[in-house]
Scaffold this motif. Sequence first.
Motif, PDB file in Angstrom:
ATOM      1  N   LYS A 162      13.721  14.356  57.154  1.00  0.00           N
ATOM      2  CA  LYS A 162      14.015  15.636  57.794  1.00  0.00           C
ATOM      3  C   LYS A 162      15.214  15.685  58.761  1.00  0.00           C
ATOM      4  N   ALA A 163      16.288  16.448  58.046  1.00  0.00           N
ATOM      5  CA  ALA A 163      17.774  16.488  58.818  1.00  0.00           C
ATOM      6  C   ALA A 163      17.908  17.892  59.292  1.00  0.00           C
ATOM      7  N   GLY A 164      17.954  17.994  60.467  1.00  0.00           N
ATOM      8  CA  GLY A 164      18.018  19.453  61.159  1.00  0.00           C
ATOM      9  C   GLY A 164      16.817  20.521  60.854  1.00  0.00           C
ATOM     10  N   GLN A 165      17.103  21.852  60.666  1.00  0.00           N
ATOM     11  CA  GLN A 165      16.264  22.693  60.557  1.00  0.00           C
ATOM     12  C   GLN A 165      15.773  23.069  59.144  1.00  0.00           C
ATOM     13  N   GLN A 166      16.828  22.888  58.062  1.00  0.00           N
ATOM     14  CA  GLN A 166      16.666  23.391  56.900  1.00  0.00           C
ATOM     15  C   GLN A 166      17.009  22.261  55.971  1.00  0.00           C
ATOM     16  N   MET A 167      16.861  21.185  56.306  1.00  0.00           N
ATOM     17  CA  MET A 167      17.728  20.194  55.250  1.00  0.00           C
ATOM     18  C   MET A 167      16.704  19.040  55.073  1.00  0.00           C
ATOM     19  N   GLU A 168      16.852  18.183  54.114  1.00  0.00           N
ATOM     20  CA  GLU A 168      15.986  17.056  53.870  1.00  0.00           C
ATOM     21  C   GLU A 168      17.233  16.042  53.220  1.00  0.00           C
ATOM     22  N   LEU A 169      17.117  14.778  53.519  1.00  0.00           N
ATOM     23  CA  LEU A 169      18.221  13.872  53.188  1.00  0.00           C
ATOM     24  C   LEU A 169      17.744  12.694  52.619  1.00  0.00           C
ATOM     25  N   LEU A 170      17.957  12.190  51.579  1.00  0.00           N
ATOM     26  CA  LEU A 170      17.561  10.787  51.075  1.00  0.00           C
ATOM     27  C   LEU A 170      17.923   9.910  51.976  1.00  0.00           C
ATOM     28  N   ASP A 171      17.083   8.989  52.247  1.00  0.00           N
ATOM     29  CA  ASP A 171      17.206   7.809  53.029  1.00  0.00           C
ATOM     30  C   ASP A 171      18.123   6.722  52.783  1.00  0.00           C
ATOM     31  N   THR A 172      18.286   6.874  51.454  1.00  0.00           N
ATOM     32  CA  THR A 172      19.299   5.511  50.822  1.00  0.00           C
ATOM     33  C   THR A 172      20.614   6.371  50.344  1.00  0.00           C
ATOM     34  N   PRO A 173      21.677   5.535  51.047  1.00  0.00           N
ATOM     35  CA  PRO A 173      23.039   6.209  50.594  1.00  0.00           C
ATOM     36  C   PRO A 173      23.416   6.006  48.806  1.00  0.00           C
ATOM     37  N   GLY A 174      23.792   6.658  48.338  1.00  0.00           N
ATOM     38  CA  GLY A 174      24.733   6.180  47.289  1.00  0.00           C
ATOM     39  C   GLY A 174      25.772   5.562  47.524  1.00  0.00           C
ATOM     40  N   ILE A 175      26.103   4.131  46.938  1.00  0.00           N
ATOM     41  CA  ILE A 175      27.101   3.296  47.102  1.00  0.00           C
ATOM     42  C   ILE A 175      28.061   3.293  46.005  1.00  0.00           C
ATOM     43  N   LEU A 176      29.209   3.696  46.268  1.00  0.00           N
ATOM     44  CA  LEU A 176      30.265   3.604  45.103  1.00  0.00           C
ATOM     45  C   LEU A 176      31.527   2.466  45.594  1.00  0.00           C
ATOM     46  N   TRP A 177      32.220   1.951  44.528  1.00  0.00           N
ATOM     47  CA  TRP A 177      33.047   0.923  44.642  1.00  0.00           C
ATOM     48  C   TRP A 177      34.456   1.517  45.272  1.00  0.00           C
ATOM     49  N   PRO A 178      35.153   0.855  45.944  1.00  0.00           N
ATOM     50  CA  PRO A 178      36.342   1.023  46.334  1.00  0.00           C
ATOM     51  C   PRO A 178      37.420   0.951  45.336  1.00  0.00           C
ATOM     52  N   LYS A 179      38.414   1.944  45.139  1.00  0.00           N
ATOM     53  CA  LYS A 179      39.258   1.750  44.245  1.00  0.00           C
ATOM     54  C   LYS A 179      40.599   0.802  44.744  1.00  0.00           C
ATOM     55  N   PHE A 180      41.312   0.038  43.583  1.00  0.00           N
ATOM     56  CA  PHE A 180      42.407  -0.691  43.713  1.00  0.00           C
ATOM     57  C   PHE A 180      43.367  -0.440  43.003  1.00  0.00           C
ATOM     58  N   GLU A 181      43.505   0.842  42.940  1.00  0.00           N
ATOM     59  CA  GLU A 181      44.429   1.561  42.137  1.00  0.00           C
ATOM     60  C   GLU A 181      45.962   1.024  42.311  1.00  0.00           C
ATOM     61  N   ASP A 182      46.299   0.753  43.576  1.00  0.00           N
ATOM     62  CA  ASP A 182      47.730  -0.128  43.814  1.00  0.00           C
ATOM     63  C   ASP A 182      47.553  -0.845  45.072  1.00  0.00           C
ATOM     64  N   GLU A 183      48.521  -1.551  45.307  1.00  0.00           N
ATOM     65  CA  GLU A 183      48.492  -2.725  46.234  1.00  0.00           C
ATOM     66  C   GLU A 183      48.341  -1.881  47.740  1.00  0.00           C
ATOM     67  N   ALA A 184      49.020  -0.963  47.898  1.00  0.00           N
ATOM     68  CA  ALA A 184      48.961  -0.178  49.321  1.00  0.00           C
ATOM     69  C   ALA A 184      47.645   0.435  49.541  1.00  0.00           C
ATOM     70  N   THR A 185      46.755   0.807  48.558  1.00  0.00           N
ATOM     71  CA  THR A 185      45.283   1.170  48.709  1.00  0.00           C
ATOM     72  C   THR A 185      44.504   0.052  49.220  1.00  0.00           C
ATOM     73  N   GLY A 186      44.796  -1.027  48.320  1.00  0.00           N
ATOM     74  CA  GLY A 186      43.931  -2.438  48.740  1.00  0.00           C
ATOM     75  C   GLY A 186      44.280  -2.660  50.371  1.00  0.00           C
ATOM     76  N   LYS A 187      45.565  -2.750  50.578  1.00  0.00           N
ATOM     77  CA  LYS A 187      46.051  -2.898  51.972  1.00  0.00           C
ATOM     78  C   LYS A 187      45.339  -2.032  52.977  1.00  0.00           C
ATOM     79  N   LYS A 188      45.222  -0.853  52.585  1.00  0.00           N
ATOM     80  CA  LYS A 188      44.748   0.190  53.714  1.00  0.00           C
ATOM     81  C   LYS A 188      43.339  -0.031  53.810  1.00  0.00           C
ATOM     82  N   LEU A 189      42.514  -0.459  52.674  1.00  0.00           N
ATOM     83  CA  LEU A 189      40.992  -0.619  52.557  1.00  0.00           C
ATOM     84  C   LEU A 189      40.877  -1.745  53.551  1.00  0.00           C
ATOM     85  N   ALA A 190      41.755  -2.854  53.399  1.00  0.00           N
ATOM     86  CA  ALA A 190      41.502  -3.902  54.134  1.00  0.00           C
ATOM     87  C   ALA A 190      41.786  -3.696  55.845  1.00  0.00           C
TER      88      ALA A 190
END
Length: 284
Positions: A162-190
């Motif tokens: 139960k999340a707040g007054q009118q919401m319900e939330l799944l207790d497990t998150p959906g996990i997606l993978w990080p992208k490594f489209e370019d070098e800079a993205t990888g460095k920012k993620l690190a």
Amino acid sequence: MSINWFPGHMAKARREVEENLKKVDVVIEILDARIPNSSHNPMMDEITKHKPRVVVLNKVDMADPKATDRWLSKFKSEGKYPVALDGRHNQIIKKIEPLAVKATAEDFNRMEEKGIRRRAIRAMIIGIPNVGKSTVINNIARKKGAKTGNTPGVTKQQQWIKAGQQMELLDTPGILWPKFEDEATGKKLALTGAIKDTVVPLDEVAIFGMQHLLEWDPERFNAFYNISASQDDDIVTVFDAIGKSRGMKSSGNEINYEAVTNRVIHDIRNGKIGRYTFDKVDAQ
Ligand code: GDP
């Protein structure tokens, strides 16, 4: 936790997310406010299809406030429902719930017109690892330390919180993978701790961080390490200055570059030096 994202894992993660998506009215995508673009899985839009989207810019305490405002405007202009917050704070549901209500208003009104009785808004949280999904869920669930299945493939009985007054939330998150489209993205993620393993060489990550901080605000960087460097300096000179200032030397009185590398990454990752946003809106 580090996850090696092989194509098989990605396909499985995607399937799991798509399965859960069928159960919800709205998706709450968690991004790291310091890297709203790099922490966004590029397949997200395709996977979530036409579900309304609340976008949480989490870890806002470590991001540059002006940049956060720009990102909020950008997401609004794209028809998303963004909010910036610190997922560790209690009461975050008070910021998230009204947005979920707005995001789903049209769909629920349509259902009511068809005579379908109003029910709780169902939501799920999605994001790449380490952006703060479990922190947000645990905070909403008020079950500190509640275990959330954080590894793709680890199945557990899902529950609605139960999340707040009118919401319900799944207790497990959906996990997606990080992208490594370019070098800079990888460095920012690190640099922000979104990836902690050494996918990208750490010295390159530290150099990337130092160069940006020296470009954006040399005074702050210099004051923090008690040095006087400039962005035009040879980067080894900057390593030497930090190593000397912090007494990071190995036995032969040589600068211990590994120690400097780890220290700089730690300081940036944990927001010790200042609040920085590494993804700029204009650069998209
Ligand atoms: P998940 O992998 O997406 O579930 O990420 P976690 O919830 O495990 O969070 C990763 C790390 O970020 C943990 O050390 C949290 O304490 C920290 N964290 C989460 N939200 C925030 C935030 O808003 N600000 C700060 N400074 N740290 C946060």
